[in-house]
Scaffold this active site. Sequence first.
Site, short mmCIF file in Angstrom:
data_model
loop_
_atom_site.label_atom_id
_atom_site.label_comp_id
_atom_site.label_asym_id
_atom_site.label_seq_id
_atom_site.Cartn_x
_atom_site.Cartn_y
_atom_site.Cartn_z
N ALA A 160 0.80 -1.24 0.00
CA ALA A 160 0.00 0.00 0.00
C ALA A 160 0.83 1.28 0.00
CB ALA A 160 -0.99 0.03 1.16
N ALA A 161 2.15 1.17 -0.19
CA ALA A 161 2.96 2.40 -0.24
C ALA A 161 2.53 3.27 -1.41
CB ALA A 161 4.43 2.04 -0.36
N GLY A 162 2.41 2.66 -2.59
CA GLY A 162 1.97 3.41 -3.77
C GLY A 162 0.54 3.91 -3.63
N ASP A 163 -0.31 3.11 -2.98
CA ASP A 163 -1.70 3.52 -2.80
C ASP A 163 -1.80 4.73 -1.87
OD1 ASP A 163 -2.49 1.42 -4.41
OD2 ASP A 163 -2.72 0.04 -2.72
#
Length: 307
Positions: free
Chosen positions: A248-251
């Site tokens: 979920a870093a990119g999210d």
Amino acid sequence: MNIVVIGSLNMDMVVRTERAPEAGETLFGQGFALSPGGKGANQAVAAARLGAEVTMIGSVGRDAFGSELLEVMRQEKINTEHIVQSDTHSTGVASIVVDGEGENRIIVVPGANMGLGVSDIALLAPVIKEAGIIVLQLETDLPMCEHAAAMAHSYGIPVILNPAPARALSNELLQHVTYLTPNETEAGILAGMAVNSVEDAEQASRILLQKGVQNVIVTLGSKGALIVNKDGSMHIPGYPVQVVDTVAAGDSFNGALAVQLTGGQALAEAVRFANAVGALAVGKQGAVSSLPYLPEVEQFLRDAAER
């Protein structure tokens, strides 16, 4: 301004292990967890926790995972009126292996996410027309994404497309994208070249601009992000943090970017803020559970400014 996220809702099945197994190999893991996720849901929650008004458009199954995901969205004060419960598809799931370095390997079984089609989006024109920004990813039906982007573009609504998981995209879709947010791997796939450096990322971005995208923002992990548009390029450094896992870093980055842009921030400042949100997300385990609230981000930025 209302952020409308059109995308996936999955239940993540997360296994933690020191290293990923080789083909045919069995390893013992250190932990297992079920965690609400899906790129669409993660981005919606990320934006909501940063204070935005968020509407989620998507599809889940009429099953236990679907009911749980709907409840999570409601607890996050996200408008779930346009999340469909499918009678014919089960809720999407993602199998996630997180290694000792915090890197992840993910297999997504989209299920009900693919049940949301062009005809469903066509009925939601009034919702899209009133949006401050539209956020899309690629864990859903591609023709549906294309139709949503075209509809938003026709209304003058900016579109963020997070092209993950990466796949071939038509120039027609890219011409309707205001902000394309690939990571290095995705940028390389879309541009048809290897991306192994910031310089490569800029070259790939230039190719994507020629295909019609207005702004390319390549996320570079710990190195931050690179903005490329007709005005030039700008590297926005990241924040050094201890990585727990990158799920979920990119999210978190995309949700934060949407919040900042609808709030009227300049693109460079929006990306700087989104880098901070991403840095906080990789410091915690899980998808939704790792997404920070606005006070945490503000404190992080104050601390970073003092260092």
